[in-house]
Design an enzyme around this catalytic site. Sequence first.
Site, mmCIF file in Angstrom:
data_model
loop_
_atom_site.group_PDB
_atom_site.id
_atom_site.type_symbol
_atom_site.label_atom_id
_atom_site.label_comp_id
_atom_site.label_asym_id
_atom_site.label_seq_id
_atom_site.Cartn_x
_atom_site.Cartn_y
_atom_site.Cartn_z
ATOM 1 N N LYS A 56 57.856 -48.799 -19.719
ATOM 2 C CA LYS A 56 57.799 -49.383 -21.072
ATOM 3 C C LYS A 56 56.721 -50.461 -21.125
ATOM 4 C CE LYS A 56 62.090 -51.609 -19.656
ATOM 5 N NZ LYS A 56 63.427 -52.003 -19.940
ATOM 6 N N ARG A 105 76.956 -57.879 -19.757
ATOM 7 C CA ARG A 105 77.320 -58.597 -20.981
ATOM 8 C C ARG A 105 78.506 -57.940 -21.668
ATOM 9 N NH1 ARG A 105 71.304 -57.930 -22.887
ATOM 10 N NH2 ARG A 105 71.955 -55.982 -21.955
ATOM 11 N N SER A 143 66.481 -59.781 -24.052
ATOM 12 C CA SER A 143 65.057 -60.076 -24.303
ATOM 13 C C SER A 143 64.594 -59.307 -25.537
ATOM 14 C CB SER A 143 64.209 -59.651 -23.102
ATOM 15 O OG SER A 143 64.624 -60.324 -21.942
HETATM 16 O O1 PNS Z 1 66.031 -55.898 -16.573
HETATM 17 P P1 PNS Z 1 66.172 -54.417 -16.354
HETATM 18 O O2 PNS Z 1 65.003 -53.694 -17.005
HETATM 19 O O3 PNS Z 1 67.499 -53.875 -16.789
HETATM 20 O O4 PNS Z 1 66.034 -54.184 -14.741
HETATM 21 C C1 PNS Z 1 66.097 -52.881 -14.202
HETATM 22 C C2 PNS Z 1 65.767 -52.887 -12.687
HETATM 23 C C3 PNS Z 1 64.465 -53.614 -12.404
HETATM 24 C C4 PNS Z 1 66.883 -53.592 -11.949
HETATM 25 C C5 PNS Z 1 65.704 -51.398 -12.234
HETATM 26 O O5 PNS Z 1 64.866 -50.689 -13.085
HETATM 27 C C6 PNS Z 1 65.198 -51.224 -10.793
HETATM 28 O O6 PNS Z 1 65.856 -51.618 -9.868
HETATM 29 N N1 PNS Z 1 63.999 -50.632 -10.640
HETATM 30 C C7 PNS Z 1 63.393 -50.430 -9.336
HETATM 31 C C8 PNS Z 1 63.323 -48.946 -8.965
HETATM 32 C C9 PNS Z 1 64.584 -48.503 -8.240
HETATM 33 O O7 PNS Z 1 64.962 -49.028 -7.223
HETATM 34 N N2 PNS Z 1 65.249 -47.485 -8.814
HETATM 35 C C10 PNS Z 1 66.458 -46.926 -8.256
HETATM 36 C C11 PNS Z 1 67.687 -47.737 -8.629
HETATM 37 S S1 PNS Z 1 68.785 -46.726 -9.485
#
Ligand code: PNS
Length: 177
Positions: A56, A105, A143
């Site tokens: 995104k 939340r 956010s």
């Molecule tokens: O604030 P967000 O966008 O909800 O955070 C999401 C996040 C960063 C925690 C998630 O997208 C993530 O851990 N991405 C890293 C890639 C990864 O490890 N994916 C497998 C986990 S299911």
Amino acid sequence: MEELTGRSGGSASRAGIVGVYPGSFDPITNGHLDLILRGSRIVDRLVVAVLRNEHKKPLFSVEERVEMLQEVVQAIPSVQVDSFDGLLVDYTARQNATVIFRGIRAISDYEYELQMALMNRRLAPDIETVFMMAGEAYSFISSRIVKEVIRLGGNIGGLVPPSVEARLRQRLLVPEP
Ligand code: PNS
């Protein structure tokens, strides 16, 4: 005892318990800040980690988001800010961390969070996901919603740190009320 606690007295235990609080933080809200404060009381070192390779299109660059977080957490010595890409569990292991913090939340957050937590556990069984509830005052903030409200001229006072509100106004060309 060592078998029960899983702690060996090695370097990780000397450094204390390390936690990672990952997210997009585009930008940090007071809900995130509340969770950072709660998490920092549970672990010895907390790394707030901004995801780098997002699909995104974010409003703020990773560098800007890291800078905004740093401004806000500078008074908490046990909290560090960083960015990461690749798998969260790999990054967490590189930090010698054993805990991933995520905020919940409402029930609507739960399904996605459970899916991520279980996948992360499958990938790295030694890393535990801990869900934290933000204070009630922040349970409706995200956010995305904060950006939408300020863009449309609404009041976001108390929902984000003042330094973040100033950056949002600047970026979205929204004048002071
Ligand atoms: O604030 P967000 O966008 O909800 O955070 C999401 C996040 C960063 C925690 C998630 O997208 C993530 O851990 N991405 C890293 C890639 C990864 O490890 N994916 C497998 C986990 S299911």
